[in-house]
Scaffold this active site. Structure first.
Site, mmCIF file in Angstrom:
data_model
loop_
_atom_site.group_PDB
_atom_site.id
_atom_site.type_symbol
_atom_site.label_atom_id
_atom_site.label_comp_id
_atom_site.label_asym_id
_atom_site.label_seq_id
_atom_site.Cartn_x
_atom_site.Cartn_y
_atom_site.Cartn_z
ATOM 1 N N PRO A 117 0.828 -1.216 0.000
ATOM 2 C CA PRO A 117 0.000 0.000 0.000
ATOM 3 C C PRO A 117 0.858 1.260 0.000
ATOM 4 C CG PRO A 117 -0.759 -1.549 1.662
ATOM 5 C CD PRO A 117 0.529 -2.101 1.117
ATOM 6 N N GLU A 118 0.466 2.214 -0.843
ATOM 7 C CA GLU A 118 1.168 3.492 -0.927
ATOM 8 C C GLU A 118 0.262 4.582 -0.347
ATOM 9 O OE1 GLU A 118 2.739 4.015 -4.909
ATOM 10 O OE2 GLU A 118 2.947 1.856 -5.167
ATOM 11 N N ARG B 136 1.475 -12.051 5.653
ATOM 12 C CA ARG B 136 2.928 -12.217 5.534
ATOM 13 C C ARG B 136 3.716 -11.781 6.779
ATOM 14 N NH1 ARG B 136 4.726 -12.243 0.120
ATOM 15 N NH2 ARG B 136 6.767 -12.642 1.033
#
Ligand SMILES: [Zn+2]
Length: 357
Positions: free
Chosen positions: A2-3, A112
């Site tokens: 995500p940015e 993750r």
């Protein structure tokens, strides 16, 4: 990962759900999710405090609590945040639970396990989040917010001075500008018609202006569309739709929306980079220096006697036939990856269903 637009969307979705909520404590099943405390100490630090603000800085969600403490939440690759009733069954990927007094929970789900959550104090004088009293500012090395009012063209030009190097890594450098990652760097460079391997020293005044405008335009549109749900990113109010509007990112071999020539892919600093070699020309001086990288280029070009030649899409030749099958294989791979990610996002929403919707 995500940015800026994705994290901004998460913060906006969380805000109405969390503002005013009182925290009872926290439970953590993967201690390395916590940046600053062990699980017990973390629960003690945040317990009894009320949520007073939910914002974003760079690529992190910042949740301000009463008493001058704030949580920083870095989603990294697969982090997701949901606010759900406490009696909703726990799914195995939830690493951290913040318990609220009203019977709900903020759950940090992270397949993750790269995500990080910290609890920091605010410096009473500067208002900055600090690692400890009188310590370093948590965001001290992070550059300006590109959508802030004071990120003017003049300020941008000022930051470019003294910079050397290529545009793609520069845009990814969080100390240069905050929140831009691989997706929006490629999109901004395409929009500004600047080659990712272009060096800062070759930029003219008009190039700088287009780049400044393109960064803000691309990020602004992405926020309106709730970000790009390409991998695991999803937000409390659901997926984004910016992935449908991306012009070059992960579109290797597809026609450039501006000129119709195929989008190319190269690897820059181990990051996939997508661009149009027709619309984003590289000056000769940069092209010579970039020879090794350009050799890795995929897309619809052929190289003869050391020179890259553009081929119109669909024109037949032996070399092109081989390229075509490589492109078809790449497309199939991309499609499988997309499908797998969509399935994971659906599972995440399913696990959070029956929540506050
Ligand atoms: Zn083009």
């Amino acid at each position: 990962m995500p940015e800026l637009p994705e994290v901004e969307t998460v913060a906006r979705d969380l805000r109405p759900r969390l503002l005013g909520a009182r925290i009872v404590g926290a439970r953590c099943s993967w201690a390395r999710t916590l940046r600053t405390h062990d699980p017990e100490a973390f629960s003690e630090v945040i317990g009894g405090r009320t949520v007073v603000a939910v914002d974003r800085r760079a690529k992190q969600v910042v949740v301000d609590l009463s008493g001058g403490v704030a949580l920083t939440i870095h989603l990294k690759m697969t982090g997701q945040l949901f606010v759900v009733p406490a009696d909703l069954p726990m799914d195995p990927y939830v690493r951290l639970v913040v318990e609220l007094a009203d019977g709900r929970e903020l759950r940090f789900r992270d397949i993750r396990k790269f995500g990080k959550v910290g609890a920091f104090g605010r410096d009473p004088v500067t208002g900055e989040l600090v690692t400890e009293a009188g310590g370093a500012a948590v965001f001290g090395k992070i550059g300006p917010e590109p959508l802030a009012e004071d990120f003017t063209l003049r300020a941008f030009r000022g930051r470019l001075r003294g910079r050397t190097g290529r545009l793609k890594p520069l845009l990814l450098d969080q100390a240069f500008v905050a929140g831009v990652g691989n997706i929006y760097a490629d999109e901004a460079l395409w929009l500004a018609r600047l080659h990712p391997l272009r060096t800062v020293a070759t930029l003219r005044s008009a190039d700088e202006r287009r780049l400044h405008g393109a960064i803000r335009q691309v990020l602004g549109e992405a926020i309106e569309r709730r970000g790009s749900s390409i991998d695991d990113y999803t937000a409390p109010d659901g997926d984004g739709s910016m992935q449908e509007r991306l012009q070059v990112y992960q579109r290797t071999g597809e026609p450039c929306p501006r000129c119709g020539r195929p989008v190319r892919r190269i690897v820059v600093g181990s990051r996939s980079t997508h661009f149009c070699s027709w619309c984003q020309r590289l000056p000769a001086v940069d092209r010579r220096r970039a020879r090794a990288i350009l050799r890795t280029m995929t897309g619809n070009a052929i190289r003869t006697r050391g020179r890259w030649t553009d081929l119109p899409a669909g024109e037949g030749s032996v070399g092109l036939t081989a390229t075509e099958s490589a492109r078809a294989a790449a497309r199939a791979r991309t499609e499988r990856t997309r499908q797998a990610a969509a399935t994971r996002r659906a599972a995440a929403r399913e696990a959070a269903a029956g929540g506050d919707r």
